[in-house]
Design a protein around this motif. Structure first.
Motif, mmCIF file in Angstrom:
data_model
loop_
_atom_site.group_PDB
_atom_site.id
_atom_site.type_symbol
_atom_site.label_atom_id
_atom_site.label_comp_id
_atom_site.label_asym_id
_atom_site.label_seq_id
_atom_site.Cartn_x
_atom_site.Cartn_y
_atom_site.Cartn_z
ATOM 1 N N MET A 1 50.589 -22.562 -27.882
ATOM 2 C CA MET A 1 51.584 -21.585 -27.535
ATOM 3 C C MET A 1 51.346 -20.993 -26.203
ATOM 4 N N SER A 2 52.071 -20.839 -25.496
ATOM 5 C CA SER A 2 52.082 -20.135 -24.150
ATOM 6 C C SER A 2 53.016 -19.385 -23.941
ATOM 7 N N PHE A 3 53.115 -18.223 -23.206
ATOM 8 C CA PHE A 3 54.017 -17.167 -22.743
ATOM 9 C C PHE A 3 54.331 -16.909 -21.368
ATOM 10 N N ALA A 4 55.123 -16.918 -20.644
ATOM 11 C CA ALA A 4 55.559 -16.511 -19.392
ATOM 12 C C ALA A 4 56.550 -15.488 -19.038
ATOM 13 N N HIS A 5 56.496 -14.472 -18.361
ATOM 14 C CA HIS A 5 57.456 -13.339 -18.133
ATOM 15 C C HIS A 5 58.306 -14.179 -16.955
ATOM 16 N N GLN A 279 55.160 -14.792 -28.547
ATOM 17 C CA GLN A 279 53.707 -15.141 -29.089
ATOM 18 C C GLN A 279 53.604 -15.739 -30.160
ATOM 19 N N GLU A 280 54.405 -15.448 -31.276
ATOM 20 C CA GLU A 280 54.130 -16.077 -32.569
ATOM 21 C C GLU A 280 54.725 -17.502 -32.729
ATOM 22 N N SER A 281 55.326 -17.999 -31.696
ATOM 23 C CA SER A 281 56.287 -19.125 -31.787
ATOM 24 C C SER A 281 55.329 -20.301 -31.794
ATOM 25 N N LEU A 282 55.622 -21.348 -32.453
ATOM 26 C CA LEU A 282 54.709 -22.717 -32.187
ATOM 27 C C LEU A 282 55.169 -23.195 -30.900
ATOM 28 N N LEU A 283 56.169 -23.029 -30.276
ATOM 29 C CA LEU A 283 56.431 -23.652 -28.964
ATOM 30 C C LEU A 283 55.886 -22.968 -27.783
ATOM 31 N N ALA A 309 66.516 -19.063 -33.952
ATOM 32 C CA ALA A 309 66.861 -20.417 -33.299
ATOM 33 C C ALA A 309 65.234 -21.002 -32.918
ATOM 34 N N LEU A 310 64.200 -20.168 -32.614
ATOM 35 C CA LEU A 310 62.996 -20.755 -32.304
ATOM 36 C C LEU A 310 62.455 -21.378 -33.569
ATOM 37 N N ALA A 311 62.506 -20.667 -34.634
ATOM 38 C CA ALA A 311 61.961 -21.071 -35.913
ATOM 39 C C ALA A 311 62.522 -22.560 -36.361
#
Length: 406
Positions: A1-5, A279-283, A309-311
């Motif tokens: 999982m990655s996250f971007a602002h 952060q917690e999402s699998l995507l 939606a993400l889940a």
């Protein structure tokens, strides 16, 4: 999982600095100057042949012709085939006019730069053809001059390769340094958000503790005082004192209640909540947040919709990435959740229902969606907003809430 602002990224294209460059590629300024110095040395060596053979008009013509062909090789605007043809023509002419062999070392330097191996070695032919014209000492001198020419070319080539390797290494180290700096900033930002989340959670806990404990104790104290006022209604002095205590308790109760509401309001930050969900999402989730202030009701609704939606996207679709965008406009707030799923659930309502956690048959109601989808729509309607789903290179959830409705 990655996250971007949300931010603009300036991506520098990769530049191939490999030393294995094409022979006639555009030269750098340093290499060009080194080539000119090499040719100057070779020209002086060729000029020393004047001490061996007599100077004639043909010798001057050969000198000018060699300088012209050699200078032609340094003009990048001249097509490569034309430059190669000039070298080959000079060498062929040397077989007919042996005097041109005098400056073959200068031409041999440019031949070494050619990509074609035949052109690289064809400078040997004029030397062999000059056997019938010059004595052995002259041929030996020209052969040594050609050897010096090839050695100078090899030296300059190696120096330029080392320079290119150094430049490449320097650029890689710079890129690595920038990458590490970016990762360090991301870690610091992530740490800051985690601290903020912990702070908000602690505020929420304190608000609940005050509400459940201190608030209830104050409420019980107020009721007890009011009961005592009723029991001792005949005693005016005691009733007056109990009334003052009751007023103080009411003020304390109002103060505590206001503090609890302030703590509760401060404990909710839509951006921090969305960050935690990403952060917690699998995507691989990209969060774009461009809103100054969102009311608590709208914020809670957006957070719940994004979480749902993400889940369901991670559970019921083949998507690997998603984009969550929260934007504030002058008249409304907008939320978009867009994934990269390869199927089109919008055109197949049963598939859409399955994706959001509901199974059914094709004989069922074709207008019915999933429970998750219906829940999101109900949340938006309760805020007086607009809810829509569609498919555009992935499933997309679109929410718009007008500020006047809120």
């Amino acid at each position: 999982m990655s996250f971007a602002h949300v931010h603009d990224k300036c991506h520098k294209p990769n530049v191939n600095l490999s030393p294995g460059r094409q022979p006639h590629a555009k030269l750098s300024y340093n290499e060009h100057m080194e080539r000119m110095v090499d040719k100057g040395i070779i020209f002086l060596v060729c000029g020393a042949v004047l001490f061996i053979i007599p100077q004639t008009t043909a010798f001057i013509v050969a000198l000018l012709l060699a300088l012209t062909v050699s200078a032609l090789q340094e003009i990048s605007s001249v097509p490569k085939p034309l430059r190669a043809a000039g070298l080959f023509a000079y060498l062929v002419a040397s077989l007919v006019f042996p005097v041109l062999t005098t400056f073959v070392p200068l031409i041999a330097y440019d031949c070494c730069r050619a990509k074609n191996w035949l052109l690289r070695l064809c400078w040997v032919m004029p030397l062999l053809g000059a056997l019938r014209e010059y004595d052995f000492p002259v041929l030996l001198f020209l052969a040594v001059a050609c050897l010096i020419s090839t050695v100078l070319f090899w030296r300059t080539t190696q120096v330029e390769k080392e320079r290119l390797n150094y430049t490449k290494l320097r650029d890689e180290l710079r890129e690595l340094s920038l990458t590490l700096e970016q990762k360090n900033r991301d870690l610091q930002e992530k740490q800051g958000f985690e601290v903020q989340l912990a702070t908000l959670a602690e505020r929420g806990r304190i608000a609940r503790e005050i509400h459940d404990n201190v608030g209830h104790l104050l409420t019980r104290s107020v009721l007890q005082i009011e009961a005592a006022q009723v029991v001792h209604a005949g005693d005016e002095a005691l009733t007056r004192e109990l009334g003052q205590i009751s007023t103080t308790l009411h003020e304390a109760f109002d103060t505590v209640r206001a503090s609890v509401h302030d703590l509760h309001d401060d404990a909710f930050d839509p951006y921090a909540q969305l960050y935690a969900i990403a952060q917690e999402s699998l995507l691989s989730v990209r969060l774009e947040y461009q809103a100054e202030e969102i009311p608590e009701a709208v914020g809670h609704g957006f957070v719940a919709i994004v979480k749902e939606a993400l889940a369901n996207t991670a559970k019921h679709s083949d998507a690997t990435q998603a984009r969550v965008s929260v934007t504030e406009y002058p008249a409304f707030w907008q939320l978009v959740v867009h994934d990269d799923g390869g199927t089109n659930p919008f055109n197949d309502k049963i598939e859409r229902g399955n994706r959001f956690g509901v199974s059914g048959s094709r004989q069922g109601d074709q207008n019915s969606g999933g429970i998750g989808l219906a829940t999101m729509e109900e949340r938006v309607r309760s805020l007086g907003g607009i809810f829509r789903t569609d498919y555009d290179k992935g499933f997309r959830v679109f929410v718009s809430v007008h500020k006047e409705q809120v």
